[in-house]
Design an enzyme around this catalytic site. Structure first.
Site, PDB file in Angstrom:
ATOM      1  N   GLN A 196      35.352   3.812  35.551  1.00 27.64           N
ATOM      2  CA  GLN A 196      36.427   3.353  34.647  1.00 27.64           C
ATOM      3  C   GLN A 196      35.868   3.022  33.258  1.00 27.64           C
ATOM      4  O   GLN A 196      36.577   3.155  32.260  1.00 27.64           O
ATOM      5  CB  GLN A 196      37.119   2.107  35.221  1.00 27.64           C
ATOM      6  CG  GLN A 196      38.028   2.367  36.410  1.00 27.64           C
ATOM      7  CD  GLN A 196      37.310   2.164  37.726  1.00 27.64           C
ATOM      8  OE1 GLN A 196      36.092   2.332  37.829  1.00 27.64           O
ATOM      9  NE2 GLN A 196      38.050   1.808  38.761  1.00 27.64           N
ATOM     10  N   ASP A 237      41.708  -9.024  38.969  1.00 27.74           N
ATOM     11  CA  ASP A 237      42.736  -8.498  39.885  1.00 27.74           C
ATOM     12  C   ASP A 237      43.445  -9.617  40.630  1.00 27.74           C
ATOM     13  O   ASP A 237      44.579  -9.460  41.078  1.00 27.74           O
ATOM     14  CB  ASP A 237      42.111  -7.511  40.867  1.00 27.74           C
ATOM     15  CG  ASP A 237      41.779  -6.226  40.138  1.00 27.74           C
ATOM     16  OD1 ASP A 237      40.697  -6.145  39.534  1.00 27.74           O
ATOM     17  OD2 ASP A 237      42.631  -5.324  40.121  1.00 27.74           O
TER      18      ASP A 237
END
Ligand code: MRU
Length: 345
Positions: A196, A237
């Site tokens: 990412q 998250d």
């Protein structure tokens, strides 16, 4: 300063998602006309990043009602089936469950007429999208003040516009600092195995003209040792009630490096990422992904056939490593558990 692309776009009868699996080589939008195609896009990482999957799921639920309406089926059952399917896609980012819960609460107030129900749920999903962008901009303004007027910041994974409805959390802080005239250089962790950092964060920063240098994850320690990192900023998250932070695998290592080198470790996360139901990070479910992400690089095998693989997608950074959590409501400083309690009071 704003990003020069759209992570997602609502078309009224479909959700368009920028396919993040093929960036930066190809920029293509995937059309999702029903909840199953949205769920598939989340599961397969067409769209990823905690706030982005939450907002996508909200549109997926609106689409469930639209599809039921067009087929003449009762919408409530279709809504619940879609909610179950979407909730089963990825377990760690709480924003997914938060968004489903918001939509479910809205659905409970709606009439049986499917056209009216769709219209209200569509409005709600658009509002969640807009609220996310606004939260990121507010986080950017709060967090930018924490960064030095001139210096180098390390980030891990992608917590940018691509991971949200727009602007980004950790990259939002960096974007705001750059827009305020701070001379920030960003070291971008590659972020194995899904890359990412290399594929998404470097792409975003370069599009914005923010100076950045890509490193593989194992190079970060030498930069800290050489005194070349002034702060680290990452996304999250899920944040537990005590302030423990689940984020992309490798984040804990960055936090340990920060502690060892007396460098601040900042987490940027909207309130929708905070899960007060979990007392500590120990109870945060950690997704394990397919071994092929580790045994293969860009579709090419790099490890022996049959090798055992461990591939957790996230790790948990204990709150004692966290210098501050930047939210849209302000900066939470230690003791973070108390600051979180106060925030929700
Ligand atoms: O597996 P991913 O790419 O969905 O993981 C994303 C992250 O870990 C991000 O850092 C996190 O979702 C915060 S995004 C604003």
């Amino acid at each position: 300063m704003s990003e020069a692309f759209r992570t997602m776009a609502w078309e009224g009868d479909a959700l368009l998602l920028l396919d993040q699996r093929v960036l930066p080589m190809v920029e293509s939008m995937r059309r999702c006309p029903d909840p199953s195609s949205v769920a598939d896009a989340i599961r397969t990482m067409v769209v990823r990043g905690a706030p982005a999957i939450g907002v996508s799921a909200a549109f997926g639920l609106a689409l469930a009602v639209r599809c039921a309406w067009k087929k003449g089926r009762p919408w409530r059952r279709a809504f619940e089936e879609a909610a179950t399917e979407l909730a089963g896609t990825r377990p760690t980012a709480v924003n997914l469950f938060w968004a489903i819960d918001r939509m479910r609460r809205e659905a409970a107030t709606l009439p049986d007429d499917p056209a009216a129900a769709f219209s209200r749920l569509e409005e709600r999903a658009v509002a969640l999208f807009e609220e996310d962008v606004a939260a990121n901009r507010a986080m950017g303004a709060h967090g930018a003040k924490l960064l030095p007027a001139r210096g180098s910041v390390l980030t891990h994974c992608n917590a940018g516009a691509l991971a949200t409805a727009g602007y980004g959390t950790a990259l939002g802080v960096i974007r705001s600092a750059a827009a305020a005239g701070k001379r920030i250089h960003v070291y971008v962790d590659e972020t194995r195995p899904f890359l990412q950092g290399a594929r998404l964060t470097a792409w975003e920063l370069m599009k914005d003209g923010i100076p950045c240098t890509l490193i593989t994850d194992n190079m970060a320690a030498s930069l800290f040792a050489a005194g070349r990192i002034d702060a680290a900023v990452v996304g999250a998250d899920r944040v537990a009630a005590n302030g423990d932070v689940a984020n992309k695998i490798g984040t804990y290592g960055v936090a340990v490096l920060c502690k060892a080198h007396k460098v601040p470790f900042y987490v940027a996360a909207p309130v929708s990422t905070i899960d007060l139901k979990l007392p500590t990070g120990k109870r945060i479910p950690i997704e394990e992904r397919d071994p092929s992400e580790v045994t293969h690089l860009m579709g090419k095998r790099v490890a022996p056939h049959g090798v055992h693989v461990y591939n957790p997608a996230f790790d948990v950074t204990p709150v004692r490593f966290v210098s501050a959590i930047v939210t849209e409501k302000g900066v939470l400083s230690p003791p973070i558990a108390g600051a979180l309690r106060k925030l929700f009071r």
